[in-house]
Write an enzyme that holds these catalytic residues in place. Sequence first.
Site, PDB file in Angstrom:
ATOM      1  N   LYS A  22       0.810  -1.172  -0.082  1.00  0.00           N
ATOM      2  CA  LYS A  22      -0.038  -0.038  -0.046  1.00  0.00           C
ATOM      3  C   LYS A  22       0.950   1.280   0.196  1.00  0.00           C
ATOM      4  CE  LYS A  22      -1.643   1.535   4.028  1.00  0.00           C
ATOM      5  NZ  LYS A  22      -1.446   2.960   4.334  1.00  0.00           N
ATOM      6  N   ASN A  23       2.022   1.261   0.815  1.00  0.00           N
ATOM      7  CA  ASN A  23       2.611   2.629   0.952  1.00  0.00           C
ATOM      8  C   ASN A  23       3.681   2.783   0.054  1.00  0.00           C
ATOM      9  OD1 ASN A  23       1.155   3.133   3.142  1.00  0.00           O
ATOM     10  ND2 ASN A  23       2.646   2.307   4.833  1.00  0.00           N
ATOM     11  N   ARG A  92      -4.719   9.455   3.585  1.00  0.00           N
ATOM     12  CA  ARG A  92      -3.439  10.445   3.937  1.00  0.00           C
ATOM     13  C   ARG A  92      -2.546  10.589   2.588  1.00  0.00           C
ATOM     14  NH1 ARG A  92      -0.764  13.747   7.459  1.00  0.00           N
ATOM     15  NH2 ARG A  92       1.245  13.483   7.223  1.00  0.00           N
ATOM     16  N   CYS A 116      -5.733   7.280   8.717  1.00  0.00           N
ATOM     17  CA  CYS A 116      -5.900   6.741  10.057  1.00  0.00           C
ATOM     18  C   CYS A 116      -5.509   7.955  10.933  1.00  0.00           C
ATOM     19  CB  CYS A 116      -5.035   5.666  10.394  1.00  0.00           C
ATOM     20  SG  CYS A 116      -5.564   4.208   9.472  1.00  0.00           S
ATOM     21  N   ARG A 121      -1.405  14.601  12.591  1.00  0.00           N
ATOM     22  CA  ARG A 121      -0.203  13.937  11.677  1.00  0.00           C
ATOM     23  C   ARG A 121       0.132  15.266  10.498  1.00  0.00           C
ATOM     24  NH1 ARG A 121      -2.153   8.448   8.764  1.00  0.00           N
ATOM     25  NH2 ARG A 121       0.024   8.361   8.277  1.00  0.00           N
ATOM     26  N   ASP A 124       4.034  20.026   8.095  1.00  0.00           N
ATOM     27  CA  ASP A 124       5.105  21.040   8.042  1.00  0.00           C
ATOM     28  C   ASP A 124       6.554  20.682   7.259  1.00  0.00           C
ATOM     29  OD1 ASP A 124       5.460  19.389  10.252  1.00  0.00           O
ATOM     30  OD2 ASP A 124       7.097  20.284  10.900  1.00  0.00           O
ATOM     31  N   ASP A 297       3.929   0.434  11.887  1.00  0.00           N
ATOM     32  CA  ASP A 297       2.725  -0.135  11.172  1.00  0.00           C
ATOM     33  C   ASP A 297       2.577  -1.677  11.698  1.00  0.00           C
ATOM     34  OD1 ASP A 297       2.250   2.236  10.384  1.00  0.00           O
ATOM     35  OD2 ASP A 297       2.980   1.867   8.310  1.00  0.00           O
ATOM     36  N   ARG A 387      -9.003  -0.941   3.850  1.00  0.00           N
ATOM     37  CA  ARG A 387      -8.100   0.224   3.118  1.00  0.00           C
ATOM     38  C   ARG A 387      -6.753  -0.171   2.837  1.00  0.00           C
ATOM     39  NH1 ARG A 387      -8.244   5.788   6.510  1.00  0.00           N
ATOM     40  NH2 ARG A 387      -6.555   5.862   4.859  1.00  0.00           N
TER      41      ARG A 387
END
Length: 404
Positions: A22-23, A92, A116, A121, A124, A297, A387
């Site tokens: 996913k990431n 996100r 999530c 989160r 910046d 995670d 998800r």
Amino acid sequence: MSEITIFGARPLFGNITPSGSKNAALPIIFAALAVSGVSVLYDLPDITDVRVALDIISDFGAKIERDGRRVTLDTRNVAYKKPDKKLTSRIRASSYLIGACLSRFGEFDLSEVGGCNFCNRPLDMHLYAAEKLGTKIEGERLSASRLSGADIKFNKISVGATINALIMASRAKGVTRIFGAAREPHVKNVIRYLRAAGAEICDSADALTVKGSILSGAEVKIIPDMIEAGTFLLLGPLTGGMVSVDIPKDAGLESFFEVLSDSGISISRNENIVSAWGEPFKKIRVSTSPHPGFPTDLQPQTAPLMARYHGGEIIENVWQDRFSYLNSLSAFGIKSDKIVGGRRINPSRIGAAECEAPDLRGGAAAVLSALVAEGKSKIKNTELIMRGYADIWAKLRSLGARIE
Ligand code: EPU
């Protein structure tokens, strides 16, 4: 709200091939928007977050063709428009629009990002990188007539900010050096895609050095999901069975394996097949940190394993407040106490329960708890689990789980 019923206390045995990460998949989909051309992504996981990401880029005019796990993204004729908050607030990863839109269109209107909500989160560091490369920030409006290479010095490690910096630097004029960059396997997958698209990226010990270029479509294979692999591996020791996953050596799970085997759990590797079984003989100690450390995670999913045997300690160094999932696990009888920097998980009798999945990984931890508990458990709000875990129920059933 969808729900599942799990009849637990069955030892699980078998072999799982994790879906695409996913990431890795999410940033590559957004990076494709920064590229003008046709990109082909292999092993794209069929999960909700990926579907939302595809909807977001198609809103800019990208043409998407899906053929099973192979997806073609044609981003030749895209144009800027204000992002649709209804879509961006769902994931996100929509924060990758900062890098993609500034590089491709020279403008972006900050939109609500979702994901999530286990803790605050911030963005910046993403904005700092954009500013360093020449972006003007006026309230929510970001603009850059042409991004130019610069030195970006991050004072902490952020996967998202590193990837946004990489996307912007890949199309910026000149050379960018990114110090304090994240090196997770999914960041490396994004680098492989950007290199294939034409960026020159050199990864040395102190910095990622990027020479910007005109980017064109490229092919990339999404790496297997390390978090899915770790989640499934926990099922062997947790249920008194043995589960194997097909995952390469460089998947980023070394410190996870180390923690399990230090506690007495058996871990073996035969080529790409890793198996886990047996019981820990002592407390399990987890301290999360960016790669190559123990992945944050995977920390919620270790809590049921600790509770089932001799307890353990979780020190969370990436997302300090990532413990709200323990409220959901307490329904199964899992007891925990606050300690400095984290939580102690006490040995507990895990019983059947009903609960709502609190977030993606916390939801996975609830599923693991239900698989240990004797009797019938119900987990609601399973959309959150879907998800990030492709075909999770079918994969669990293939190991012998009874799920309705
Ligand atoms: N941070 C800042 N400012 C920023 C960005 C991050 O202070 O501008 C801080 C965060 O508050 C946090 C730390 O830096 O303390 C690390 O955050 P990072 O930016 O690395 O996280 P992310 O990119 O938002 C990704 C994954 C998360 C995973 C983290 C850490 C995606 C879509 N999400 O988030 O995955 O926990 O990296 O590895 O890639 C999940 O899959 O369940 C998940 C939450």
